[in-house]
Scaffold this motif. Structure first.
Motif, mmCIF file in Angstrom:
data_model
loop_
_atom_site.group_PDB
_atom_site.id
_atom_site.type_symbol
_atom_site.label_atom_id
_atom_site.label_comp_id
_atom_site.label_asym_id
_atom_site.label_seq_id
_atom_site.Cartn_x
_atom_site.Cartn_y
_atom_site.Cartn_z
ATOM 1 N N ASP A 1 50.093 43.705 39.293
ATOM 2 C CA ASP A 1 51.376 44.393 39.233
ATOM 3 C C ASP A 1 52.485 43.416 38.864
ATOM 4 O O ASP A 1 52.225 42.301 38.391
ATOM 5 C CB ASP A 1 51.693 45.073 40.571
ATOM 6 C CG ASP A 1 51.523 44.123 41.755
ATOM 7 O OD1 ASP A 1 51.884 42.941 41.621
ATOM 8 O OD2 ASP A 1 51.033 44.550 42.815
ATOM 9 N N GLU A 2 53.741 43.860 39.071
ATOM 10 C CA GLU A 2 54.904 43.093 38.622
ATOM 11 C C GLU A 2 55.405 42.088 39.657
ATOM 12 O O GLU A 2 56.451 41.475 39.459
ATOM 13 C CB GLU A 2 56.042 44.045 38.239
ATOM 14 C CG GLU A 2 56.642 44.848 39.370
ATOM 15 C CD GLU A 2 55.853 46.090 39.732
ATOM 16 O OE1 GLU A 2 56.278 46.819 40.641
ATOM 17 O OE2 GLU A 2 54.782 46.319 39.105
ATOM 18 N N ARG A 3 54.658 41.902 40.770
ATOM 19 C CA ARG A 3 55.062 40.909 41.759
ATOM 20 C C ARG A 3 53.882 40.008 42.102
ATOM 21 O O ARG A 3 52.754 40.480 42.230
ATOM 22 C CB ARG A 3 55.589 41.575 43.039
ATOM 23 C CG ARG A 3 56.264 40.576 43.991
ATOM 24 C CD ARG A 3 56.790 41.242 45.236
ATOM 25 N NE ARG A 3 55.727 41.628 46.143
ATOM 26 C CZ ARG A 3 55.941 41.997 47.403
ATOM 27 N NH1 ARG A 3 57.167 42.047 47.880
ATOM 28 N NH2 ARG A 3 54.932 42.346 48.176
ATOM 29 N N VAL A 4 54.163 38.713 42.245
ATOM 30 C CA VAL A 4 53.123 37.743 42.585
ATOM 31 C C VAL A 4 53.303 37.310 44.036
ATOM 32 O O VAL A 4 54.409 36.956 44.452
ATOM 33 C CB VAL A 4 53.180 36.513 41.653
ATOM 34 C CG1 VAL A 4 52.246 35.417 42.147
ATOM 35 C CG2 VAL A 4 52.824 36.909 40.233
ATOM 36 N N GLU A 5 52.226 37.361 44.785
ATOM 37 C CA GLU A 5 52.235 36.861 46.157
ATOM 38 C C GLU A 5 51.469 35.539 46.187
ATOM 39 O O GLU A 5 50.329 35.466 45.719
ATOM 40 C CB GLU A 5 51.580 37.880 47.090
ATOM 41 C CG GLU A 5 52.309 39.216 47.122
ATOM 42 C CD GLU A 5 51.607 40.247 47.985
ATOM 43 O OE1 GLU A 5 50.588 39.878 48.612
ATOM 44 O OE2 GLU A 5 52.069 41.405 48.023
ATOM 45 N N PRO B 1 46.678 19.559 49.610
ATOM 46 C CA PRO B 1 47.335 20.879 49.636
ATOM 47 C C PRO B 1 46.524 21.911 48.864
ATOM 48 O O PRO B 1 45.746 21.564 47.982
ATOM 49 C CB PRO B 1 48.676 20.590 48.958
ATOM 50 C CG PRO B 1 48.356 19.490 47.992
ATOM 51 C CD PRO B 1 47.306 18.632 48.645
ATOM 52 N N THR B 2 46.717 23.180 49.198
ATOM 53 C CA THR B 2 46.061 24.283 48.494
ATOM 54 C C THR B 2 47.088 25.356 48.184
ATOM 55 O O THR B 2 47.882 25.730 49.037
ATOM 56 C CB THR B 2 44.925 24.887 49.336
ATOM 57 O OG1 THR B 2 43.858 23.944 49.436
ATOM 58 C CG2 THR B 2 44.381 26.156 48.699
ATOM 59 N N LEU B 3 47.039 25.841 46.952
ATOM 60 C CA LEU B 3 47.915 26.934 46.528
ATOM 61 C C LEU B 3 47.050 28.169 46.342
ATOM 62 O O LEU B 3 45.985 28.101 45.703
ATOM 63 C CB LEU B 3 48.614 26.569 45.220
ATOM 64 C CG LEU B 3 49.794 27.431 44.788
ATOM 65 C CD1 LEU B 3 50.995 27.160 45.687
ATOM 66 C CD2 LEU B 3 50.169 27.125 43.343
ATOM 67 N N VAL B 4 47.460 29.286 46.917
ATOM 68 C CA VAL B 4 46.729 30.547 46.799
ATOM 69 C C VAL B 4 47.635 31.545 46.089
ATOM 70 O O VAL B 4 48.737 31.839 46.556
ATOM 71 C CB VAL B 4 46.318 31.096 48.180
ATOM 72 C CG1 VAL B 4 45.573 32.418 48.018
ATOM 73 C CG2 VAL B 4 45.447 30.089 48.910
ATOM 74 N N ILE B 5 47.184 32.049 44.944
ATOM 75 C CA ILE B 5 47.982 32.968 44.130
ATOM 76 C C ILE B 5 47.261 34.309 44.034
ATOM 77 O O ILE B 5 46.115 34.366 43.589
ATOM 78 C CB ILE B 5 48.223 32.395 42.722
ATOM 79 C CG1 ILE B 5 48.927 31.041 42.818
ATOM 80 C CG2 ILE B 5 49.034 33.364 41.863
ATOM 81 C CD1 ILE B 5 49.067 30.329 41.495
ATOM 82 N N ASN B 6 47.932 35.371 44.476
ATOM 83 C CA ASN B 6 47.320 36.706 44.497
ATOM 84 C C ASN B 6 45.939 36.662 45.148
ATOM 85 O O ASN B 6 44.958 37.209 44.634
ATOM 86 C CB ASN B 6 47.240 37.288 43.081
ATOM 87 C CG ASN B 6 48.581 37.789 42.587
ATOM 88 O OD1 ASN B 6 49.544 37.873 43.341
ATOM 89 N ND2 ASN B 6 48.666 38.108 41.307
ATOM 90 N N ASN B 7 45.873 35.958 46.284
ATOM 91 C CA ASN B 7 44.661 35.853 47.101
ATOM 92 C C ASN B 7 43.518 35.116 46.401
ATOM 93 O O ASN B 7 42.350 35.318 46.717
ATOM 94 C CB ASN B 7 44.176 37.234 47.547
ATOM 95 C CG ASN B 7 43.436 37.173 48.869
ATOM 96 O OD1 ASN B 7 43.800 36.402 49.761
ATOM 97 N ND2 ASN B 7 42.395 37.978 49.006
ATOM 98 N N LYS C 1 51.517 41.248 35.895
ATOM 99 C CA LYS C 1 50.966 42.206 34.949
ATOM 100 C C LYS C 1 51.661 42.029 33.608
ATOM 101 O O LYS C 1 52.850 41.732 33.542
ATOM 102 C CB LYS C 1 51.186 43.631 35.471
ATOM 103 C CG LYS C 1 50.544 44.718 34.630
ATOM 104 C CD LYS C 1 50.778 46.087 35.266
ATOM 105 C CE LYS C 1 50.141 47.191 34.435
ATOM 106 N NZ LYS C 1 50.373 48.525 35.052
ATOM 107 N N GLU C 2 50.911 42.219 32.520
ATOM 108 C CA GLU C 2 51.476 42.035 31.187
ATOM 109 C C GLU C 2 52.759 42.833 31.007
ATOM 110 O O GLU C 2 52.852 43.977 31.446
ATOM 111 C CB GLU C 2 50.469 42.440 30.102
ATOM 112 C CG GLU C 2 49.284 41.503 29.964
ATOM 113 C CD GLU C 2 48.126 41.869 30.857
ATOM 114 O OE1 GLU C 2 48.375 42.565 31.875
ATOM 115 O OE2 GLU C 2 46.989 41.468 30.574
ATOM 116 N N THR C 3 53.723 42.212 30.359
ATOM 117 C CA THR C 3 55.057 42.751 30.019
ATOM 118 C C THR C 3 55.997 42.814 31.213
ATOM 119 O O THR C 3 57.121 43.272 31.076
ATOM 120 C CB THR C 3 54.993 44.150 29.359
ATOM 121 O OG1 THR C 3 54.673 45.135 30.328
ATOM 122 C CG2 THR C 3 53.983 44.185 28.222
#
Length: 622
Positions: free
Chosen positions: A183-187, A370-376, A397-399
């Motif tokens: 989607d349009e947001r990154v956790e 360190p560890t980075l977790v992007i979108n789980n 998400k694209e666009t």
């Protein structure tokens, strides 16, 4: 020496706990496009160093060295270069595993001009993550910029055989699906540590926080991302809770521990100081997040590392509270969150941190700092501002990517060259090309609230209400002699149609119809036709008058005589009706007056036709 042995025993406890969980090897795909015998898509493991091209792809040709096949030495010693020639494909260097660090192999490949390195495993086993060495293992780790991948032994052997036989091996490294982008947001989460005395890794993560603070805060403030910091702790074995080592490295009676910063219990700060500061950083985030400003965590951590370093003996609660106050964070709430480190009970914040270490869904256990977790999904690669930003951008998400993801520092704009092969209207400066982090897409745009429809490649047309206001809906339009005609009708959903009096496709041309030549107007024998732009004019010769509604010519004189005769008849009729009405009126008035006079006279005198009355009574004989 005793301290080092104790640290080792704690590490064993921690690793034992991790084995019960799950360590996930993050992967990308490698597609062989030639030779035909190897055409397929293969999995490879992303190295935990260098810069993986998250969200993108790389096309190259594979090379296998004849000497220095394990790449443990500089290729300069063998006078070998893998720099691609002008117009040639980048070189992906295939090397064998063993004899030296993975990072040493990557560094030597990079210096030789390779665009990426493929390490072939030397044993039949599942893919593993190539990690960077521990402290002091390799001085070049932070300078490696090429991506790396570990491939299986079987696949590596097949590549070597094809290359030995003189076949050209073309491959495509693909990271587009290495990170979810729903989607349009990154956790994303950042697993870190407040310890600034653990060597190059600690120095690197502190430098990363300082450099990444700006982009992180912008993304968070505008709602593009949701960030959460985390900290790793582990517990002390119950049998050692009362030991000197456990007391110096743990809080809450051995429940939450961290290694001694200097690995020496006789000097400097202790592990429990690190645990408390880690806890305070988590609490700063929680309090700031409750006030709607979670991005203040970045300010606090970077400011604390500058103002309160261990080397200057300022790694204290007092120094931390000064930093907290300077940022306007409620110090009372932070202290309430930290609680009592000496209490013999669980700390809810640190307990939640320990629970979060366990992998869920697609994310494995967090065991590396360190560890980075992007979108789980765990990020692999260099902890660098540009590399991490590229990975976070791959999670959109694209666009839907924010502008920072499409800047020149992160991504090239594929719409700048030949408009990306998409439809465009140069006159109106409208294009269907949209640059995304994963490459351009051809998608008909929305302009000033008007949706364009089409395939995006060869055609896009304005649709719906208001479409004629945008470049006239892509339809024909022309002004001549002060009169404007258009083939766009705003009420229509789309399409172009030449107006009455014109013919053509409506999009590019509408030609005037000569109604006079087509015999579609002025059909009466006496009529004369003259064509005009978009219409026509009919007339009659001599003293004849053209009547358009009947398409006939009539005489002006006949019409005049006929009109005056008709008027005289009307006037005469009105006059006769007036005289008749007057006579009738006078007759009725006279009759009415006569009847009234008779009635009055009858009351006061006899009329001529009334007889005499007889006389009777006593005086009759006189």
């Amino acid at each position: 020496m005793g301290g080092r042995v104790w640290l080792f025993s704690l590490s064993v406890v921690f690793l034992w706990g991790s084995c019960l969980g799950r360590f996930v090897v993050e992967k990308n795909s490698l597609k062989v496009t030639s030779p035909d015998s190897l055409k397929n898509v293969y999995e490879c493991a992303i190295g935990n160093f260098g810069v993986p091209q998250y969200g993108g792809t790389m096309v190259g040709v594979v090379a296998y060295p004849k000497a220095n096949r394990k790449a443990c030495k500089s290729f300069n010693e063998f006078d070998i270069s893998y720099k691609s020639k002008p117009g040639g494909l980048p070189v992906f260097l295939l090397v064998d595993r063993g004899d030296c660090y993975f990072t040493t192999k990557a560094w030597n490949a990079q210096n030789a001009g390779a665009a990426a390195i493929l390490v072939a495993d030397d044993k039949l086993e599942p893919l593993i993550t190539m990690d960077s060495p521990e402290e002091g293992g390799d001085d070049h780790v932070q300078n490696i910029t090429i991506p790396s991948a570990l491939i299986s032994k079987a696949f590596g052997d097949n590549l070597k055989e094809a290359l030995t036989n003189g076949e050209m091996v073309n491959v495509n490294l693909d990271w587009r699906e290495s990170l979810p982008h729903p989607d349009e947001r990154v956790e994303y989460e950042f697993w870190t540590n407040s310890n600034d005395e653990c060597g190059p890794k600690c120095d690197n993560q502190i430098e990363f926080v300082k450099n990444f603070k700006g982009p992180a805060q912008i993304l968070e403030q505008k709602g593009y991302t949701q960030f959460t910091p985390h900290y790793i702790t582990w517990y002390c074995p119950e049998a050692f809770i009362l030991s000197k080592q456990c007391k110096s490295q743990c809080i809450n009676h051995g429940r939450y521990c961290a290694p001694d910063p200097e690995q020496d219990f006789s000097k400097g700060y202790d592990g429990k100081d690190v645990v408390v500061q880690n806890l305070r950083q988590v609490c700063v985030f929680k309090v700031a997040n409750e006030s709607g400003k979670p991005w203040l965590w970045w300010d606090y951590v970077s400011d604390f590392s500058i103002r309160c370093p261990m080397k200057e003996n300022k790694y204290t609660k007092e120094c931390a509270e000064e930093v907290i106050r300077s940022l306007g964070v409620d110090i009372r709430k932070v202290n309430d969150c930290v609680g009592d480190p000496e209490a013999d009970k669980e700390n809810p914040v640190l307990k939640a941190e320990q629970d979060a270490q366990i992998g869920k869904d697609s994310r494995g256990d967090v065991t590396i700092l360190p560890t980075l977790v992007i979108n789980n999904r765990q990020y692999r690669g260099k902890l660098d501002k540009a590399a991490v930003l590229k990975a976070i951008c791959a999670g959109f998400k694209e666009t839907t990517e924010p502008a920072v993801c499409l800047s020149e520092d992160v991504e090239t704009n594929e719409c700048l060259e030949n408009n990306g092969g998409c439809w465009q209207d140069k006159a109106a400066n409208i294009t269907a090309c949209k640059d995304t982090f994963r490459g351009r897409v051809c998608e008909c745009p929305v302009v000033r609230g008007v949706q364009f429809v089409g395939d995006g490649y060869t055609r896009c047309e304005a649709s719906g209400l208001g479409r004629c206001e945008i470049n006239n809906g892509g339809c024909w339009k022309q002004t001549k002699n002060g009169i404007t005609y258009t083939a766009c009708v705003d009420g229509e959903s789309n399409g172009c149609k030449c107006p009455p009096g014109f013919k053509g496709d409506g999009a590019n041309t509408c030609e005037d119809v000569d109604e006079c030549k087509e015999k579609s107007a002025c059909q009466c024998p006496e009529c004369k036709c003259r064509n005009t732009w978009g219409s026509y004019e009919c007339g009659c010769s001599g003293d004849l008058l053209y009547m358009k509604e009947h398409d006939i010519c009539i005489s002006k004189k006949s019409s005049s005589r006929y009109s005056w005769s008709f008027l005289w008849v009307i006037f005469l009729g009105l006059a006769i009706a007036g005289v008749g009405g007057y006579i009738l009126y006078k007759h009725r008035i006279r009759s009415y007056m006569d009847s009234e006079i008779r009635a009055i006279m009858a009351q006061y005198m006899p009329l001529d036709n009334q007889g005499e009355t007889a006389t009777h009574g006593p005086f009759a004989n006189i």
